[in-house]
Write an enzyme that holds these catalytic residues in place. Structure first.
Site, PDB file in Angstrom:
ATOM      1  N   GLU A  42     -72.318  32.046  55.618  1.00 14.35           N
ATOM      2  CA  GLU A  42     -73.663  31.476  55.431  1.00 14.35           C
ATOM      3  C   GLU A  42     -73.488  30.055  54.857  1.00 14.35           C
ATOM      4  O   GLU A  42     -72.612  29.840  54.007  1.00 14.35           O
ATOM      5  CB  GLU A  42     -74.385  32.384  54.421  1.00 14.35           C
ATOM      6  CG  GLU A  42     -75.796  32.040  54.060  1.00 14.35           C
ATOM      7  CD  GLU A  42     -76.348  33.025  52.999  1.00 14.35           C
ATOM      8  OE1 GLU A  42     -75.554  33.759  52.348  1.00 14.35           O
ATOM      9  OE2 GLU A  42     -77.580  33.060  52.822  1.00 14.35           O
ATOM     10  N   LYS A 113     -82.849  33.954  58.649  1.00 14.02           N
ATOM     11  CA  LYS A 113     -82.700  35.058  57.680  1.00 14.02           C
ATOM     12  C   LYS A 113     -84.050  35.667  57.296  1.00 14.02           C
ATOM     13  O   LYS A 113     -84.964  34.956  56.853  1.00 14.02           O
ATOM     14  CB  LYS A 113     -81.984  34.521  56.442  1.00 14.02           C
ATOM     15  CG  LYS A 113     -81.575  35.578  55.412  1.00 14.02           C
ATOM     16  CD  LYS A 113     -80.799  34.903  54.271  1.00 14.02           C
ATOM     17  CE  LYS A 113     -80.227  35.872  53.267  1.00 14.02           C
ATOM     18  NZ  LYS A 113     -79.454  35.185  52.214  1.00 14.02           N
ATOM     19  N   CYS A 146     -76.160  37.662  55.184  1.00 15.44           N
ATOM     20  CA  CYS A 146     -75.932  38.077  53.798  1.00 15.44           C
ATOM     21  C   CYS A 146     -76.866  39.189  53.327  1.00 15.44           C
ATOM     22  O   CYS A 146     -76.774  40.307  53.793  1.00 15.44           O
ATOM     23  CB  CYS A 146     -75.979  36.853  52.879  1.00 15.44           C
ATOM     24  SG  CYS A 146     -75.057  37.151  51.348  1.00 15.44           S
TER      25      CYS A 146
HETATM   26  C1  ACM Z   1     -77.181  36.083  49.670  1.00 15.68           C
HETATM   27  O1  ACM Z   1     -78.023  36.559  50.435  1.00 15.68           O
HETATM   28  N1  ACM Z   1     -76.666  34.888  49.873  1.00 15.68           N
HETATM   29  C2  ACM Z   1     -76.695  36.844  48.523  1.00 15.68           C
END
Ligand code: ACM
Length: 275
Positions: A42, A113, A146
């Site tokens: 990420e 995301k 993530c």
């Molecule tokens: C995250 O979602 N970077 C912990």
């Protein structure tokens, strides 16, 4: 689709804000890999701990016309691997924590995301793409980023959409993900490639973020095929057969998808009104 293919990740500690140096470092580190799918962390080229929305604005890029996507596409065209990589995306006046999928023929798609973590909520908008799966020459690739892993619905949605491999760019700070992904893979019978980062960012007074490394590749049986150390740079690759993710049978009586009973899961579609 290939029978067997090589999937891998590159784990490292990016230098905050040094986009071109980070991209150069990564492309140099992976230039000789034989991975056909390479997953990067990420925000791999920018670093993670933005201290203001102005910084987010300065480091975000349009997709696919921005510097990072173009650099990865050029690499992929020359060297062949499909790449999944996380970056801050600018679209109009909104910013997303996004991941791009790129193949030798160029940009394939973007995922934004869904579940923002902690202070990402300050400057980024929650993703609006939904969970997406692309049918590529090397298999069906789904993407989550993530913290999405913490919501079992994310991987379930990807698996139900046909993913063979879930590419998972990450900047993990909590300790739970590496030991949990084998269960996510087993219950959905898919492969996953989690590309995490290492190092610490201390850009905010009183808020030190230590990233836990331990990037890993997991099979549909929940086997850890490769796992990186906590605090070292690592390029790791595993040979996988994406077709192993297409058989959802556990035994002659149980098929993990056919046995689902969505009519019994009504609560999944309701948001509890009281916290
Ligand atoms: C995250 O979602 N970077 C912990």
């Amino acid at each position: 689709m290939l029978n067997f293919m090589k999937a891998g990740f590159y784990q490292f500690s990016p230098m905050f804000g040094k986009k071109e140096e980070n991209v150069r470092k990564v492309l140099d580190a992976v230039k000789d890999t034989d991975a056909e799918l390479l997953v990067l962390p990420e925000f791999f080229a920018t670093g993670y701990q933005f201290v203001s929305c102005k910084e987010v604005e300065e480091l975000s890029e349009s997709v696919p016309s921005g510097y990072t996507t173009r650099a990865l596409a050029e690499f992929s065209r020359e060297r062949g691997p499909h790449i999944v990589a996380g970056l801050p995306e600018r679209c109009g006046n909104k910013f997303y924590n996004s991941a791009v999928l790129i193949g030798p023929e160029g940009f394939i798609g973007v995922y934004r995301k869904t579940h923002l973590f902690f202070e990402e909520n300050i400057c980024f908008s929650p993703g609006d793409t939904g969970f997406r799966v692309w049918d590529t020459a090397i298999g069906r690739i789904g993407v989550m980023i993530c913290f999405d892993w913490f919501f079992p619905e994310a991987m379930r949605a990807l698996a139900l959409s046909g993913a063979d491999i879930v590419a998972h760019p990450s900047n993990l700070v909590l300790p739970y993900c590496p030991d949990s992904m084998p269960v996510r893979c087993l219950e959905n019978k898919v492969f996953s490639v989690t590309a995490n980062r290492t190092g610490t960012e201390n850009r905010k007074e009183g808020q030190s973020l230590r990233f836990i490394g331990k990037s890993e590749i997991v099979s549909p049986k929940g086997e850890i095929l490769a796992r990186a150390p906590e605090d070292e740079e690592a390029l790791m690759v595993a040979e996988i057969d994406p077709k192993d993710a297409r058989d959802k049978k556990l035994n002659p009586f149980n098929d993990m998808f056919a046995d689902r009973r969505p009519e019994m899961y009504r609560a999944l579609h309701e948001t509890p009104s009281e916290k």
